[in-house]
Design a protein around this motif. Structure first.
Motif, PDB file in Angstrom:
ATOM      1  N   ASP A  80       0.830  -1.200   0.000  1.00 46.49           N
ATOM      2  CA  ASP A  80       0.000   0.000   0.000  1.00 46.49           C
ATOM      3  C   ASP A  80       0.868   1.254   0.000  1.00 46.49           C
ATOM      4  O   ASP A  80       0.598   2.218  -0.736  1.00 46.49           O
ATOM      5  CB  ASP A  80      -0.933   0.019   1.212  1.00 46.49           C
ATOM      6  CG  ASP A  80      -2.040  -1.025   1.106  1.00 46.49           C
ATOM      7  OD1 ASP A  80      -2.253  -1.540  -0.006  1.00 46.49           O
ATOM      8  OD2 ASP A  80      -2.663  -1.323   2.138  1.00 46.49           O
ATOM      9  N   GLU A  81       1.916   1.248   0.846  1.00 43.09           N
ATOM     10  CA  GLU A  81       2.822   2.388   0.893  1.00 43.09           C
ATOM     11  C   GLU A  81       3.524   2.585  -0.450  1.00 43.09           C
ATOM     12  O   GLU A  81       3.716   3.715  -0.899  1.00 43.09           O
ATOM     13  CB  GLU A  81       3.861   2.200   2.000  1.00 43.09           C
ATOM     14  CG  GLU A  81       3.297   2.254   3.408  1.00 43.09           C
ATOM     15  CD  GLU A  81       2.913   0.880   3.944  1.00 43.09           C
ATOM     16  OE1 GLU A  81       2.507   0.016   3.123  1.00 43.09           O
ATOM     17  OE2 GLU A  81       2.997   0.675   5.169  1.00 43.09           O
ATOM     18  N   ALA A  82       3.893   1.479  -1.086  1.00 38.90           N
ATOM     19  CA  ALA A  82       4.552   1.565  -2.387  1.00 38.90           C
ATOM     20  C   ALA A  82       3.634   2.198  -3.425  1.00 38.90           C
ATOM     21  O   ALA A  82       4.057   3.056  -4.210  1.00 38.90           O
ATOM     22  CB  ALA A  82       4.989   0.170  -2.845  1.00 38.90           C
ATOM     23  N   THR A  83       2.378   1.800  -3.418  1.00 37.84           N
ATOM     24  CA  THR A  83       1.418   2.363  -4.367  1.00 37.84           C
ATOM     25  C   THR A  83       1.249   3.862  -4.142  1.00 37.84           C
ATOM     26  O   THR A  83       1.192   4.645  -5.108  1.00 37.84           O
ATOM     27  CB  THR A  83       0.061   1.658  -4.228  1.00 37.84           C
ATOM     28  OG1 THR A  83       0.218   0.269  -4.541  1.00 37.84           O
ATOM     29  CG2 THR A  83      -0.975   2.272  -5.162  1.00 37.84           C
ATOM     30  N   ILE A  84       1.195   4.275  -2.879  1.00 39.27           N
ATOM     31  CA  ILE A  84       1.057   5.704  -2.565  1.00 39.27           C
ATOM     32  C   ILE A  84       2.267   6.480  -3.081  1.00 39.27           C
ATOM     33  O   ILE A  84       2.133   7.575  -3.657  1.00 39.27           O
ATOM     34  CB  ILE A  84       0.881   5.900  -1.044  1.00 39.27           C
ATOM     35  CG1 ILE A  84      -0.491   5.372  -0.599  1.00 39.27           C
ATOM     36  CG2 ILE A  84       1.029   7.372  -0.660  1.00 39.27           C
ATOM     37  CD1 ILE A  84      -0.663   5.304   0.907  1.00 39.27           C
ATOM     38  N   LEU A  85       3.470   5.935  -2.891  1.00 40.52           N
ATOM     39  CA  LEU A  85       4.685   6.603  -3.377  1.00 40.52           C
ATOM     40  C   LEU A  85       4.669   6.751  -4.893  1.00 40.52           C
ATOM     41  O   LEU A  85       4.971   7.819  -5.438  1.00 40.52           O
ATOM     42  CB  LEU A  85       5.917   5.811  -2.945  1.00 40.52           C
ATOM     43  CG  LEU A  85       6.329   5.906  -1.480  1.00 40.52           C
ATOM     44  CD1 LEU A  85       7.396   4.872  -1.162  1.00 40.52           C
ATOM     45  CD2 LEU A  85       6.839   7.309  -1.152  1.00 40.52           C
ATOM     46  N   ILE A  86       4.327   5.666  -5.577  1.00 33.22           N
ATOM     47  CA  ILE A  86       4.322   5.700  -7.045  1.00 33.22           C
ATOM     48  C   ILE A  86       3.280   6.689  -7.558  1.00 33.22           C
ATOM     49  O   ILE A  86       3.568   7.526  -8.421  1.00 33.22           O
ATOM     50  CB  ILE A  86       4.062   4.286  -7.601  1.00 33.22           C
ATOM     51  CG1 ILE A  86       5.257   3.371  -7.296  1.00 33.22           C
ATOM     52  CG2 ILE A  86       3.806   4.337  -9.109  1.00 33.22           C
ATOM     53  CD1 ILE A  86       5.007   1.902  -7.582  1.00 33.22           C
ATOM     54  N   ASP A  87       2.068   6.589  -7.033  1.00 33.92           N
ATOM     55  CA  ASP A  87       1.004   7.490  -7.495  1.00 33.92           C
ATOM     56  C   ASP A  87       1.334   8.944  -7.169  1.00 33.92           C
ATOM     57  O   ASP A  87       1.065   9.848  -7.976  1.00 33.92           O
ATOM     58  CB  ASP A  87      -0.323   7.106  -6.847  1.00 33.92           C
ATOM     59  CG  ASP A  87      -0.865   5.771  -7.363  1.00 33.92           C
ATOM     60  OD1 ASP A  87      -0.337   5.274  -8.375  1.00 33.92           O
ATOM     61  OD2 ASP A  87      -1.807   5.241  -6.730  1.00 33.92           O
ATOM     62  N   GLY A  88       1.926   9.170  -6.012  1.00 39.45           N
ATOM     63  CA  GLY A  88       2.251  10.541  -5.621  1.00 39.45           C
ATOM     64  C   GLY A  88       3.301  11.172  -6.500  1.00 39.45           C
ATOM     65  O   GLY A  88       3.151  12.323  -6.949  1.00 39.45           O
ATOM     66  N   LEU A  89       4.368  10.437  -6.785  1.00 38.08           N
ATOM     67  CA  LEU A  89       5.416  11.001  -7.629  1.00 38.08           C
ATOM     68  C   LEU A  89       4.948  11.171  -9.064  1.00 38.08           C
ATOM     69  O   LEU A  89       5.214  12.199  -9.700  1.00 38.08           O
ATOM     70  CB  LEU A  89       6.665  10.121  -7.580  1.00 38.08           C
ATOM     71  CG  LEU A  89       7.850  10.589  -8.427  1.00 38.08           C
ATOM     72  CD1 LEU A  89       8.167  12.057  -8.210  1.00 38.08           C
ATOM     73  CD2 LEU A  89       9.076   9.729  -8.145  1.00 38.08           C
ATOM     74  N   ASN A  90       4.219  10.199  -9.579  1.00 41.13           N
ATOM     75  CA  ASN A  90       3.707  10.352 -10.946  1.00 41.13           C
ATOM     76  C   ASN A  90       2.759  11.539 -11.055  1.00 41.13           C
ATOM     77  O   ASN A  90       2.745  12.246 -12.078  1.00 41.13           O
ATOM     78  CB  ASN A  90       3.017   9.064 -11.396  1.00 41.13           C
ATOM     79  CG  ASN A  90       4.002   8.018 -11.887  1.00 41.13           C
ATOM     80  OD1 ASN A  90       5.088   8.358 -12.367  1.00 41.13           O
ATOM     81  ND2 ASN A  90       3.645   6.753 -11.780  1.00 41.13           N
ATOM     82  N   ALA A  91       1.986  11.788 -10.012  1.00 40.45           N
ATOM     83  CA  ALA A  91       1.090  12.954 -10.028  1.00 40.45           C
ATOM     84  C   ALA A  91       1.900  14.248 -10.088  1.00 40.45           C
ATOM     85  O   ALA A  91       1.517  15.202 -10.778  1.00 40.45           O
ATOM     86  CB  ALA A  91       0.188  12.941  -8.799  1.00 40.45           C
TER      87      ALA A  91
END
Length: 322
Positions: free
Chosen positions: A170-181
């Motif tokens: 879950d934390e990994a998904t948040i990091l990826i989505d946040g940086l891509n945003a």
């Protein structure tokens, strides 16, 4: 040519090897991650097979900066990590614990020092591309090698693998989505980047030029997400040679004629540019960058990309204007 400059110059770089996210709120080296089911086996595929762990690792050794950054972003301090010879105290975006042990890999991997760290996992991307190296490391602890055939793995893939290893998907998904945003926000702010060409290169005075020439390489992901494309001449050179990073003479100036050239003078000052015929007449935006920023682009991570994006944004704006 629009020539923009940033920072100082550094003497060392090996190219063969945006906007701050949450800094690494990291645990002490060797501490157990906050979540995880130790009874569940964890498997990660890589170029030399599959590495399986019986439990979430708590003592991890990182053999290169992208993996170190991935661990830090996921809140885990490595018990040991490889340092860049030109930045022995760590890269500008890293916050490493004083209790973590650093080691130099300039003369090769220090196997005895790594073994003494009593790791339950060793991770490396471009640093573990030799099967014999992987075998020797695996005798010390389970080892995850480069994840795919790309010379530099995409930062998203490292975060995904890190999330799986640490039971922090879950934390990994948040990091990826946040940086891509954040990257997408730059693209929305600078729509003129769509379709512009980019090149990432360095000049070693007396030795020649080196540039990334693989559109699938992890170093290309940031630019492509902004809507940019690799300079076709470079991509063609990579296809022809089969190399992700190509070396060429200063006379081949056509391989630098991108709308945006991210560039390092590796071992000299701007007077060295006189050795490159026509450099001062390049038609695009030339961003002469410092060592850390080139490393951040060349071997990107979830922490280095924000650093690079912040440094590069003025040049991106120039390139977007055309």
């Amino acid at each position: 040519m629009k020539l923009l400059r940033i920072g100082s110059f550094n003497l060392l770089l090996a190219l063969t090897m945006v906007l701050s996210l949450a800094s690494a709120c990291s645990s002490d080296p060797g501490s157990e991650p906050a979540t995880g089911d130790d009874s569940t086996a964890i498997s990660i595929d890589h170029i030399f097979g599959t590495t399986t762990l019986d439990a979430v690792p708590t003592r991890i050794v990182s053999l290169d900066a992208p993996w170190t950054d991935t661990l830090l972003a996921l809140g885990v301090q490595p018990v040991g990590y490889a340092v860049d010879a030109a930045s022995p105290d760590g890269m500008a975006w890293q916050e490493l614990s004083a209790d973590s042990e650093s080691f130099d890999t300039t003369e090769g991997l220090p196997y005895e020092q790594i073994a003494a760290l009593d790791a339950d996992l060793i991770v490396g991307s471009y640093s573990v591309i030799d099967e014999e190296v992987h075998r020797r490391l695996s005798e010390i602890a389970p080892t995850v090698a480069r994840l795919d055939d790309s010379q530099v793995t995409a930062w998203e893939d490292l975060v995904t693998a890190g999330g799986a290893l640490l039971d922090k998907t879950d934390e990994a998904t948040i990091l990826i989505d946040g940086l891509n945003a954040r990257i997408d926000a730059i693209g929305e702010e600078l729509p003129g980047l769509e379709g512009r060409t980019f090149a990432l290169a360095q000049y070693l005075p007396g030795a020649g030029l080196v540039a990334v020439a693989d559109e699938k390489d992890g170093s290309s992901v940031f630019f492509q997400r902004l809507g940019m494309t690799m300079l076709p001449a470079l991509a063609e050179e990579g296809t022809k040679t089969g190399e992700a990073r190509v070396s060429f003479s200063p006379e081949r100036i056509e391989l630098l004629r991108a709308d945006l050239l991210a560039f390092l003078i590796n071992g000299g000052d701007e007077s060295a540019l006189d050795d490159i015929p026509g450099f001062d007449k390049l038609p695009g935006t030339v961003a002469i960058l410092d060592y850390d920023t080139i490393v951040a682009l060349n071997t990107p991570s979830v922490l280095s990309v924000p650093h690079a994006a912040e440094k590069l944004k003025p040049y991106l704006a120039e390139a977007a204007e055309g």
